[in-house]
Design an enzyme around this catalytic site. Structure first.
Site, PDB file in Angstrom:
ATOM      1  N   ASP A   9       0.856  -1.179   0.000  1.00 51.37           N
ATOM      2  CA  ASP A   9       0.000   0.000   0.000  1.00 51.37           C
ATOM      3  C   ASP A   9       0.900   1.240   0.000  1.00 51.37           C
ATOM      4  O   ASP A   9       2.112   1.153   0.283  1.00 51.37           O
ATOM      5  CB  ASP A   9      -0.888  -0.030   1.247  1.00 51.37           C
ATOM      6  CG  ASP A   9      -1.792   1.181   1.363  1.00 51.37           C
ATOM      7  OD1 ASP A   9      -2.438   1.535   0.362  1.00 51.37           O
ATOM      8  OD2 ASP A   9      -1.841   1.776   2.456  1.00 51.37           O
ATOM      9  N   ASP A  11      -0.339   5.217   0.856  1.00 52.17           N
ATOM     10  CA  ASP A  11      -0.626   6.211   1.896  1.00 52.17           C
ATOM     11  C   ASP A  11      -0.596   5.582   3.289  1.00 52.17           C
ATOM     12  O   ASP A  11      -1.296   4.608   3.566  1.00 52.17           O
ATOM     13  CB  ASP A  11      -1.990   6.847   1.662  1.00 52.17           C
ATOM     14  CG  ASP A  11      -2.018   7.735   0.433  1.00 52.17           C
ATOM     15  OD1 ASP A  11      -0.937   8.074  -0.073  1.00 52.17           O
ATOM     16  OD2 ASP A  11      -3.124   8.094  -0.021  1.00 52.17           O
ATOM     17  N   ASP A 216      -1.816  -0.752   6.012  1.00 51.02           N
ATOM     18  CA  ASP A 216      -2.078  -0.123   7.309  1.00 51.02           C
ATOM     19  C   ASP A 216      -3.546  -0.098   7.713  1.00 51.02           C
ATOM     20  O   ASP A 216      -3.868   0.292   8.831  1.00 51.02           O
ATOM     21  CB  ASP A 216      -1.547   1.317   7.310  1.00 51.02           C
ATOM     22  CG  ASP A 216      -2.397   2.254   6.457  1.00 51.02           C
ATOM     23  OD1 ASP A 216      -2.838   1.842   5.362  1.00 51.02           O
ATOM     24  OD2 ASP A 216      -2.622   3.400   6.878  1.00 51.02           O
TER      25      ASP A 216
END
Length: 283
Positions: A9, A11, A216
């Site tokens: 991922d 961001d 996250d």
């Protein structure tokens, strides 16, 4: 250990949550590249948003855009070449989602049917997107250049969100919750499907590979479910977002610092990749 490949991922994971820069992880990226370990972006970001980060980090591996809506593979990356897919000047494109134009048409119908008012990136000017997101002019234009999805920026009540989600489901689309906004994609697409397809291509070429996933948030759940070993980095407040019913290793570091932890352990093989941690309950 078989050859690792890393799906990540962006961001809040590879990129700093506040600055959107990958600088803290740059040395780890370089070390992975020295070991010939592929680094595959798997993000809700568009092609135009991801390409500058690829250039900045000198990454030339395939990447997955708009929550699994398409896989972009540089020409000649896999041999023999992948047939029967869309080709652009730079990439072979495996399209898994519907065009953004069709999604925007569906949203317009839903506005009329429900009398709800909400805006997507495509409804806003570059300046308006900049004010909402804090992005630069170039970044704002890249964020608006969605090819397979739409981002809804309006704050909605739970009831309004449910109405929109129900109407989208009836049309073959899904409403996903990201960090700040809502994203509409085709119902049959997610990060996991794209990761599975791309992992299969690596295994066809290289034989045994071990797929690692780093993320996250709950938006990475499909990614986590599709890899051999899943790693969740901490949010800026030092907590992990609850993701129940999946075997995930919780990394004891925030964002890019956690990304570095996974990279270091991947390179040195300090972490026992041959086993997975048991599923944990949300906290």
């Amino acid at each position: 250990m078989t050859r690792p490949i890393i799906f990540t991922d962006l961001d809040g994971t590879l990129l700093d949550f506040s600055t959107y820069t990958p600088d803290e992880a740059r040395s780890s990226v370089a070390r992975l590249q020295q070991e010939n370990i592929p680094i595959i972006f798997c993000s809700s970001k568009t092609r135009r948003e991801q390409e500058p980060y690829r250039t900045h980090l000198n990454i030339s591996d395939p990447f997955i855009v708009e929550n699994g809506s398409a896989i972009l593979i540089p020409h000649q990356y896999f041999t023999p070449p992948i047939p029967e897919h869309k080709r652009t000047e730079a990439y072979v494109v495996i399209e898994l989602g519907n065009p953004a134009e069709a999604i925007r048409h569906a949203l317009a119908e839903i506005r009329r049917e429900t009398n709800l008012t909400f805006d997507g990136f495509s409804d806003l000017t570059e300046e308006a997107v900049r004010q909402i997101t804090g992005l630069s002019p170039a970044q704002a234009n890249a964020a608006r250049a969605r090819e397979y999805s739409e981002t809804i920026v309006t704050s909605l009540s739970n009831l309004a969100r449910e109405k929109i989600a129900t109407a989208l489901t009836a049309r073959g689309y899904q409403l996903l919750s990201g960090g700040r906004f809502l994203t509409v994609t085709s119902a049959q697409t997610d990060k996991g499907r794209a990761v599975t397809l791309l992992t299969h291509l690596y295994r066809q070429r290289d034989g045994k590979v071990t797929a690692l996933g780093i993320g996250d948030s709950r938006n990475d759940a499909a990614l986590f479910a599709a890899v051999d070993h899943a790693y969740q980095v901490q949010k800026p407040d030092g907590t992990w977002e609850p993701i129940p019913d999946l075997a995930i290793h919780r990394v004891p570091a925030i964002g890019p610092a956690g990304w570095n932890w996974v990279a270091e352990n991947c390179i040195t093989q300090k972490h026992p990749f041959s086993t997975r941690t048991p599923p944990y309950a949300g906290v």
